[in-house]
Design a protein around this motif. Structure first.
Motif, short mmCIF file in Angstrom:
data_model
loop_
_atom_site.label_atom_id
_atom_site.label_comp_id
_atom_site.label_asym_id
_atom_site.label_seq_id
_atom_site.Cartn_x
_atom_site.Cartn_y
_atom_site.Cartn_z
N GLU A 46 0.83 -1.21 0.00
CA GLU A 46 0.00 0.00 0.00
C GLU A 46 0.86 1.26 0.00
O GLU A 46 0.50 2.26 -0.60
CB GLU A 46 -0.92 0.03 1.22
N ALA A 47 1.97 1.21 0.69
CA ALA A 47 2.82 2.40 0.85
C ALA A 47 3.61 2.73 -0.41
O ALA A 47 4.11 3.86 -0.55
CB ALA A 47 3.78 2.19 2.02
N THR A 48 3.72 1.81 -1.33
CA THR A 48 4.55 2.02 -2.53
C THR A 48 4.07 3.22 -3.35
O THR A 48 4.88 4.03 -3.80
CB THR A 48 4.58 0.75 -3.39
N SER A 49 2.77 3.34 -3.55
CA SER A 49 2.25 4.43 -4.39
C SER A 49 2.64 5.80 -3.82
O SER A 49 3.11 6.68 -4.56
CB SER A 49 0.74 4.33 -4.52
N ASN A 50 2.45 5.98 -2.53
CA ASN A 50 2.83 7.26 -1.92
C ASN A 50 4.33 7.47 -1.93
O ASN A 50 4.81 8.59 -2.09
CB ASN A 50 2.29 7.36 -0.50
N ALA A 51 5.08 6.39 -1.75
CA ALA A 51 6.55 6.51 -1.78
C ALA A 51 7.02 6.97 -3.17
O ALA A 51 7.94 7.77 -3.28
CB ALA A 51 7.19 5.18 -1.40
N ARG B 178 5.20 8.78 -5.28
CA ARG B 178 4.80 10.20 -5.38
C ARG B 178 5.81 11.11 -4.69
O ARG B 178 6.19 12.16 -5.22
CB ARG B 178 3.43 10.40 -4.74
N LEU B 179 6.23 10.73 -3.50
CA LEU B 179 7.17 11.56 -2.76
C LEU B 179 8.53 11.62 -3.44
O LEU B 179 9.18 12.66 -3.43
CB LEU B 179 7.33 11.03 -1.33
N PHE C 155 -1.00 3.10 -10.43
CA PHE C 155 -1.82 3.31 -9.23
C PHE C 155 -3.13 2.53 -9.32
O PHE C 155 -3.57 1.93 -8.33
CB PHE C 155 -2.09 4.79 -9.00
N ARG D 46 -4.12 -0.62 -6.92
CA ARG D 46 -5.37 -0.62 -6.15
C ARG D 46 -6.13 -1.93 -6.37
O ARG D 46 -6.64 -2.53 -5.43
CB ARG D 46 -6.23 0.58 -6.56
#
Length: 182
Positions: free
Chosen positions: A22-27, A29-30, A101, A105
């Motif tokens: 789950e954290a991969t997408s936000n990582a 983006r950052l 993404f 999901r």
């Protein structure tokens, strides 16, 4: 104060794996925030560009999603090699990122609902190796970790080559932002 929390040993591996997926997408983006569009496509022969890394991640995510679906719905599924997509230069980075993404999901929606029996189901990879769906998900998590390391390395290389630090060190940069390449 520095002791391990008492519940650390009681968290199931599946929960940790899913939270990392789950954290991969936000990582991602950052890591790509603040990069100019031309920097996303800048690579070398030895190191692929960030756009190429994301395009590869899209192809991988599609293959893994199909593997999870087939592993859940078929008896003794044999997975095929993913078919390579169009040339990375012909692909749009924003579309690839959005596609990643969306696929992630879908993968998470599927994997979150796996029971212990579902995680124990076996699939046969193209090379003949048999894995459980749990091991397949762990393999995807490892690919994510490698992807994030590669994006970070590319970003560090791009920042080192941008010249902003040299301007800031000399005191002549004024109010230039972090991304002078724009």
């Amino acid at each position: 104060m520095f002791a391990q929390p008492m519940f650390a040993d009681t968290i199931p591996d599946e929960v940790l794996m899913i939270s990392k997926l789950e954290a991969t997408s936000n990582a991602i983006r950052l890591r790509i925030a603040g990069l100019a569009p031309d920097q996303l496509y800048r690579g070398t022969r030895q190191e692929p560009s960030i756009a190429e890394l994301i395009a590869t991640a899209v192809d991988r995510e599609q293959a893994y999603l199909e593997a999870f679906q087939r592993g859940l719905n078929e008896d003794q599924p044999r997975l095929g090699e993913p078919t390579p997509g169009p040339s990375f230069l012909d692909r749009d980075f924003a579309e690839d990122l959005a596609r990643f993404f969306d696929l992630r999901r879908q993968t998470l929606d599927l994997v979150r609902n796996f029971s212990e029996e579902a995680f124990a189901r076996r699939v046969t990879l193209p090379d003949g190796e048999q894995l459980t769906l749990h091991d397949l998900a762990l393999r995807l998590q490892r690919h994510d970790a490698q992807l994030l390391r590669q994006i970070s390395a590319r970003k560090r290389a791009l920042k080192a080559a941008s010249g902003v630090n040299e301007l800031l060190d000399m005191g002549v940069a004024g109010k230039l932002g972090e991304n002078i390449a724009q």
